[in-house]
Design a protein around this motif. Structure first.
Motif, PDB file in Angstrom:
ATOM      1  N   ASN A   1     -55.622   6.258  69.417  1.00  0.00           N
ATOM      2  CA  ASN A   1     -56.328   6.514  68.337  1.00  0.00           C
ATOM      3  C   ASN A   1     -56.716   5.245  67.488  1.00  0.00           C
ATOM      4  OD1 ASN A   1     -55.929   9.466  68.360  1.00  0.00           O
ATOM      5  ND2 ASN A   1     -53.756   8.997  68.051  1.00  0.00           N
TER       6      ASN A   1
ATOM      7  N   LYS B   1     -55.215  16.739  69.329  1.00  0.00           N
ATOM      8  CA  LYS B   1     -54.044  15.899  69.399  1.00  0.00           C
ATOM      9  C   LYS B   1     -54.313  15.431  70.984  1.00  0.00           C
ATOM     10  CE  LYS B   1     -51.394  16.860  65.604  1.00  0.00           C
ATOM     11  NZ  LYS B   1     -50.105  17.711  65.170  1.00  0.00           N
TER      12      LYS B   1
ATOM     13  N   HIS C   1     -60.881   8.485  69.767  1.00  0.00           N
ATOM     14  CA  HIS C   1     -59.717   8.834  70.535  1.00  0.00           C
ATOM     15  C   HIS C   1     -60.102   8.388  72.030  1.00  0.00           C
ATOM     16  CE1 HIS C   1     -58.548  10.954  66.951  1.00  0.00           C
ATOM     17  NE2 HIS C   1     -59.749  11.608  67.050  1.00  0.00           N
TER      18      HIS C   1
END
Length: 141
Positions: free
Chosen positions: A32, A117, A12
């Protein structure tokens, strides 16, 4: 003029972009991908879309200030970015940014899954804010 901060990681990569006045970190996102060439392509798209003119890349020094394999990987990626974009790339000491990003998100009530995230984008925003603050202070001298 806009400045982009990049928190380059194995899977990431966090991105943060300043406003036009180079005062605040504004837009953030996460790329990602485990493939450096994909990350570079996505960064090039974001540069074009947002009119970025300078890059700041996280430089992961060890806590004692020494350089390890992660810093070497970042330095090599910086050279790749310079060649691919033609932009100046400044290496920025990113010690503690991911830890601080986790703490900020945790304080905001985000659980571990939610933090995963966005933590890289928040870390990039913290790097960018530090860099912008240093530029402002140096300009005031």
């Amino acid at each position: 003029m806009k400045i982009m901060a990049i928190d380059y990681g194995d899977a990431h990569t966090g991105i943060a972009i300043s406003d036009f006045t180079c005062t605040l970190a504004g837009y953030t996102t996460v790329i990602n991908s485990r493939k450096a060439e994909v990350v570079v392509q996505e960064i090039q798209k974001i540069i074009a879309e947002h009119g970025v003119s300078e890059l700041v890349l996280g430089y992961p020094k060890n806590m004692d200030g020494t350089l390890g394999p992660r810093a070497e990987k970042a330095a090599a990626f910086a050279e790749t970015l310079r060649e691919a974009t033609g932009l100046q790339v400044t290496l920025w000491d990113e010690r503690r940014t991911t830890i601080d990003a986790h703490n900020i998100l945790m304080a905001g009530g985000k659980n571990a899954k939610q933090r995963k995230k966005t933590v890289d984008a928040v870390a990039a925003a913290l790097m960018l804010e530090g860099y912008l603050t240093r530029r402002k202070l140096e300009g005031a001298r």
